[in-house]
Each structure stands twice: as structure tokens, then as C-alpha cells.
Design an enzyme around this catalytic site. Structure first.
Site, PDB file in Angstrom:
ATOM      1  N   ARG A  97       0.238  -3.305   5.184  1.00  0.00           N
ATOM      2  CA  ARG A  97      -0.737  -2.303   4.733  1.00  0.00           C
ATOM      3  C   ARG A  97      -0.949  -2.244   3.228  1.00  0.00           C
ATOM      4  O   ARG A  97      -1.733  -1.441   2.735  1.00  0.00           O
ATOM      5  CB  ARG A  97      -0.351  -0.902   5.248  1.00  0.00           C
ATOM      6  CG  ARG A  97      -1.580  -0.017   5.483  1.00  0.00           C
ATOM      7  CD  ARG A  97      -1.342   1.140   6.411  1.00  0.00           C
ATOM      8  NE  ARG A  97      -0.339   2.069   6.019  1.00  0.00           N
ATOM      9  CZ  ARG A  97      -0.536   3.383   5.870  1.00  0.00           C
ATOM     10  NH1 ARG A  97      -1.726   3.899   6.060  1.00  0.00           N
ATOM     11  NH2 ARG A  97       0.460   4.163   5.546  1.00  0.00           N
ATOM     12  N   ASP A  98      -0.256  -3.091   2.449  1.00  0.00           N
ATOM     13  CA  ASP A  98      -0.498  -3.099   1.001  1.00  0.00           C
ATOM     14  C   ASP A  98      -0.302  -4.507   0.443  1.00  0.00           C
ATOM     15  O   ASP A  98       0.394  -4.709  -0.556  1.00  0.00           O
ATOM     16  CB  ASP A  98       0.437  -2.107   0.308  1.00  0.00           C
ATOM     17  CG  ASP A  98      -0.053  -1.737  -1.100  1.00  0.00           C
ATOM     18  OD1 ASP A  98      -1.244  -1.966  -1.391  1.00  0.00           O
ATOM     19  OD2 ASP A  98       0.741  -1.222  -1.904  1.00  0.00           O
ATOM     20  N   VAL A  99      -0.912  -5.482   1.111  1.00  0.00           N
ATOM     21  CA  VAL A  99      -0.819  -6.875   0.666  1.00  0.00           C
ATOM     22  C   VAL A  99      -1.687  -7.049  -0.575  1.00  0.00           C
ATOM     23  O   VAL A  99      -2.884  -6.764  -0.569  1.00  0.00           O
ATOM     24  CB  VAL A  99      -1.294  -7.833   1.779  1.00  0.00           C
ATOM     25  CG1 VAL A  99      -1.262  -9.281   1.282  1.00  0.00           C
ATOM     26  CG2 VAL A  99      -0.440  -7.669   3.023  1.00  0.00           C
TER      27      VAL A  99
END
Length: 277
Positions: A97-99
Site C-alpha cells: 500500500r505504499d510502494v
């Protein structure tokens, strides 16, 4: 250390601790331990001596070397392998969810590992198709479909990774004020049919054209507006390995040419550095 200005609280902190105690892969950072003392929260990771991919693409924190194309593609392969493990190698899929490039860390030998699991979410059963949750992530990397619907799937990570691939190819930030998003910028340049307009100028043309085209093509498929049109991370890994294989002969010929030239003449090595053509 958790920043005083961070919006992440105890929930995100312990989500990261729980995620990292479950996952073990050569392309994911290892958690050594954590500290919770009053209002002070800290995570202790294995030491990643070369900082983040972001630092190398932006020249931050004293980084002056330009990563060559072969190294960039190899880093992309390794990061993709880490994400593929989260999606398919765990007992239940984990969505990062935060690549982003800031969360791809590099070891002393430039091995890539995915970091920062504070926003990650895990499926609750093997029949679950998505997670319903308020959109969260970093500007420029967030899947527009997830942002609009609140339906989180593995394809949201795929979208973010596609943006990372475009950064690797162009060396540019996802969003440039007055110039729009990197996806639109790259598409506009591709319309001209010249990959050299897309590639990072710091590479000075030192790349196999077919390898560059392949990475850009993968990136644009990853960033399709509709989630079902995006490839899986497993498919991305396969395609990136093919791109790396295309670059190998080009990189090796550069090395042979450089060694041959410097051994036969008295010209200084600075004239024939890795980026010289």
C-alpha cells in the site's frame, strides 16, 4: 524513529511489526526489533548501507554516482520479487500500500529490499477478493481505482510499482509542478516514437534500446487505469528478467570495450567512465 510530524500512530506502528515478523524474503528488509518508550516509537531494521533508490535517482544525501541501466533493471527485478512474495508467497496475501522509490532500500552491494510496512494490509481469508479501506498512500503513486472506490487489491501495488519503473527509466519525479504526472509525460514522449526522449539523460544512451522499451512497456501496463488490465507481480518479474537479459550483452560489451581501450592507451580512466560513450 517515528517523526513528531508523522500521521502514523500505534496502529500503523504495530501493523508494521506484525507484518515483518510474518514475512521472510531476501528482497524484504528484516526487522531486528522495536522500541516503545512513552511517546517514542522506533523500528530497528537490518542496516541498508546504500540508502534508498530514491536517493540514487535524485542525488540526495551525498549520492553522486549514477546507476547504470543494468543495475537499475536488476534493482527493479529484486523489488518486484519482494512484492510478488507478499502477494503470492505468504499464507494470505499482503498488500504493501505504499510502494515508492523511498521504500526500496539498497544494501552495500546494491541489493534491493522493500521496506516500510506501516500501511500494509493482509487478507483475512483465502476467499477474499479485496479489502475495503479508506484510501492511503503517497501522492503520485496511488492507484486511481483504489482511490475512487476504496477497494484495495494486489493490483494497487502493481500500479505503484509501475510508477517506480517509470522513475527508474526517466530519473524523474512522479509529479512535476506544471508538467503533470509521469505517466502522461512518458506517453506524450512515446507518441514521438523515440525512446531516447524517455530515458534518463544521465544514462547518456548507455543502454540496450529493446531493454529500455520493455521496461517502459511493462510500466505502462502496470499503470493501466482499470485494475483488471494490469499484470500480476509474478508476470512483471518474468518480463523484467527478460529486459535484464536483453541488457546483459550490451553491458558486457561496454566493459570489454572500456577495458581494451584503457589497457592499450595512456588515456585516463575518467575519459572512459561507466557513462562515457
Amino acid at each position: 524513529m517515528r517523526s513528531e510530524s508523522s500521521s502514523h500512530g500505534l496502529d500503523e506502528f504495530f501493523a508494521e511489526v506484525q507484518s515483518l515478523t510474518k514475512v521472510h524474503h531476501r528482497n524484504l528488509v528484516s526487522l531486528v526489533g522495536y522500541c516503545w518508550e512513552k511517546d517514542h516509537l522506533a523500528l530497528v531494521y537490518e542496516y541498508m548501507a546504500r540508502g534508498s533508490l530514491y536517493d540514487h535517482l535524485r542525488g540526495n544525501h551525498g549520492v553522486t554516482e549514477t546507476l547504470n541501466w543494468k543495475t537499475r533493471v536488476r534493482i527493479a527485478v529484486e523489488a518486484a520479487q519482494g512484492l510478488d512474495y507478499l502477494h503470492k508467497g505468504c499464507s494470505l496475501p499482503i498488500i504493501h500500500r505504499d510502494v515508492k522509490t523511498q521504500n526500496i532500500l539498497l544494501s552495500r552491494n546494491l541489493q534491493a529490499k522493500i521496506a516500510d510496512f506501516g500501511l500494509s494490509r493482509t487478507y483475512l481469508s483465502d476467499t477474499q477478493t479485496h479489502i475495503s479501506i479508506s484510501p492511503a498512500g503517497s501522492a503520485g503513486y496511488m492507484d486511481p481505482e483504489y482511490y475512487q472506490t476504496g477497494r484495495l487489491t494486489e493490483s494497487s501495488d502493481v500500479y505503484s510499482f509501475g510508477v517506480v519503473l517509470l522513475e527508474i527509466a526517466t530519473g524523474e519525479s512522479p509529479i512535476l509542478p506544471g508538467h503533470g504526472h509521469i505517466i502522461q509525460r512518458v506517453k506524450k514522449k512515446i507518441d514521438a516514437g523515440n525512446i531516447h526522449m524517455v530515458a534518463d539523460t544521465r544514462l547518456r544512451g548507455a543502454y540496450e534500446v529493446s531493454s529500455m522499451w520493455k521496461v517502459v512497456d511493462i510500466a505502462l501496463r502496470c499503470t493501466a487505469d482499470v485494475a483488471v488490465q494490469r499484470p500480476t507481480m509474478a508476470a512483471v518479474v518474468v518480463q523484467l528478467k527478460e529486459s535484464l537479459a536483453l541488457e546483459e550483452p550490451h553491458a558486457n560489451s561496454d566493459i570489454r570495450r572500456t577495458v581494451g581501450t584503457t589497457s592499450e592507451t595512456s588515456i585516463t580512466t575518467s575519459t572512459f567512465g561507466p557513462s562515457a560513450r
